[in-house]
Write an enzyme that holds these catalytic residues in place. Sequence first.
Site, PDB file in Angstrom:
ATOM      1  N   LYS A 124       0.817  -1.217   0.000  1.00 54.82           N
ATOM      2  CA  LYS A 124       0.000   0.000   0.000  1.00 54.82           C
ATOM      3  C   LYS A 124       0.850   1.267   0.000  1.00 54.82           C
ATOM      4  CE  LYS A 124      -4.126  -2.029   2.055  1.00 54.82           C
ATOM      5  NZ  LYS A 124      -5.144  -1.957   3.151  1.00 54.82           N
ATOM      6  N   ILE A 125       1.937   1.289   0.774  1.00 48.82           N
ATOM      7  CA  ILE A 125       2.782   2.482   0.831  1.00 48.82           C
ATOM      8  C   ILE A 125       3.561   2.646  -0.467  1.00 48.82           C
ATOM      9  CG2 ILE A 125       4.706   3.587   2.020  1.00 48.82           C
ATOM     10  CD1 ILE A 125       3.799   2.126   4.575  1.00 48.82           C
ATOM     11  N   THR A 133      11.994   5.052   4.199  1.00 50.59           N
ATOM     12  CA  THR A 133      10.991   5.348   5.217  1.00 50.59           C
ATOM     13  C   THR A 133      10.373   4.050   5.749  1.00 50.59           C
ATOM     14  OG1 THR A 133       9.284   5.607   3.508  1.00 50.59           O
ATOM     15  CG2 THR A 133      10.394   7.613   4.257  1.00 50.59           C
ATOM     16  N   SER A 134      11.049   2.933   5.532  1.00 53.32           N
ATOM     17  CA  SER A 134      10.488   1.632   5.896  1.00 53.32           C
ATOM     18  C   SER A 134      11.067   1.116   7.205  1.00 53.32           C
ATOM     19  CB  SER A 134      10.711   0.634   4.762  1.00 53.32           C
ATOM     20  OG  SER A 134      10.064  -0.579   5.046  1.00 53.32           O
ATOM     21  N   ARG A 135      12.194   0.439   7.157  1.00 50.85           N
ATOM     22  CA  ARG A 135      12.862  -0.072   8.345  1.00 50.85           C
ATOM     23  C   ARG A 135      14.357   0.189   8.221  1.00 50.85           C
ATOM     24  NH1 ARG A 135       8.766   0.323  10.350  1.00 50.85           N
ATOM     25  NH2 ARG A 135       7.453  -1.211  11.446  1.00 50.85           N
ATOM     26  N   GLU A 139      18.116   2.806  15.708  1.00 47.30           N
ATOM     27  CA  GLU A 139      17.297   3.926  16.167  1.00 47.30           C
ATOM     28  C   GLU A 139      16.657   3.715  17.530  1.00 47.30           C
ATOM     29  OE1 GLU A 139      12.841   3.587  14.497  1.00 47.30           O
ATOM     30  OE2 GLU A 139      14.313   3.787  12.898  1.00 47.30           O
ATOM     31  N   HIS A 177      11.724   9.056  12.411  1.00 48.43           N
ATOM     32  CA  HIS A 177      10.622   8.086  12.303  1.00 48.43           C
ATOM     33  C   HIS A 177       9.273   8.798  12.431  1.00 48.43           C
ATOM     34  CE1 HIS A 177       9.994   3.495  12.715  1.00 48.43           C
ATOM     35  NE2 HIS A 177       8.873   4.034  12.240  1.00 48.43           N
ATOM     36  N   GLN A 178       9.110   9.857  11.646  1.00 45.77           N
ATOM     37  CA  GLN A 178       7.881  10.642  11.718  1.00 45.77           C
ATOM     38  C   GLN A 178       7.009  10.497  10.481  1.00 45.77           C
ATOM     39  OE1 GLN A 178       9.919  14.744  11.557  1.00 45.77           O
ATOM     40  NE2 GLN A 178       8.062  15.117  10.374  1.00 45.77           N
ATOM     41  N   PHE A 181       4.936   8.347   9.586  1.00 45.00           N
ATOM     42  CA  PHE A 181       3.567   7.900   9.900  1.00 45.00           C
ATOM     43  C   PHE A 181       2.767   8.976  10.618  1.00 45.00           C
ATOM     44  CE2 PHE A 181       5.365   7.626  14.049  1.00 45.00           C
ATOM     45  CZ  PHE A 181       4.299   7.680  14.932  1.00 45.00           C
TER      46      PHE A 181
END
Length: 331
Positions: free
Chosen positions: A154-155, A232-234, A263, A295-296, A298
């Site tokens: 989806k992303i 922007t995943s892991r 992180e 990690h912003q 989301f």
Amino acid sequence: MKIAFFNTKRYDRRFFDAANAQHGHDITYLDPRLEVNSAVIAAGHDAACLFVNDDGSAAVIEVLAEQGIKHLALRSAGFNHVDLKAAEQAVITVCRVPAYSPHGVAEHAIALMMTLNRMTHRAFNRVRESNFALEGLLGFEMHGRTAGVVGTGKIGAAAARILAGFGCRVLAYDVYENDELKALGVEYVTLDELFAQSEIITLHCPLMPETEHLINADTLAQMQDGVMLINTSRGKLIHTDSVIDALKTGRVGHLGLDVYEEEDELFFEDHSGDILQDDEFARLLTFPNVLITGHQAFFTRHALEEIASVTLTNLTQLERGKPCPNTLASW
């Protein structure tokens, strides 16, 4: 249900309190991250609620089971921080929020691209100091560039659509191809072809043993000089030492990160008064062509509403013995 919420911030409490008006759970908000030493705080609760930087290892699950915890509710899509085999042995049900902010995360990835490209963060600081010189701010047009999207869930699909809207040639790699994206002109290729042809690469795949350090010295060597790399995943999709070397040689021309492989001890907390102990992270901060956010991706109002609603709905379904479609493990 009595729920111990670990690692909570003010914004968590605001949105979960609003969502809980429809569920009536007994929520205890806890400041500490979940780890072995803090897991005992869950005593007397039915469920523990975890975030992405909480520890869901076998050792922690053993302690939670001793406290009587029957359910682990993840307020995240990712679950690589939870030992599902240990949960099975402890007869603890695990559920998650599978898709709460696909557009928000995709949009943040694009924001990193555009900021790195047009250097608006540097321009902002210059103008505040009355420096209106353009030297050093030269960017490129996104239109006509080849962008590679690794992972078209989806992303990734949302990111691909935005890039197609910019007029990019969009390449994609995924085990499962998306026919809607193909109809938009997205080309599915092998991972090697994507790395070799893409001027921009954005990562949207989950962290699994097969994808850990997907970006490493060997895969970076396949890429074009000056490639823009976005994650922007892991964090552990990228081998940090290797990408630092690639930044030094110019193989990576721009690096945008919202996640980092170490992180857990950094993100979501204010360390502005501390001495930074992570040498690799400190080195990344020295590069003018690196942009890092904490990690912003989301972090939108819609996402927090969805996380709260789905998390509490999951627990209500489990409490009532109803099927929970977001269950990862139920014993």
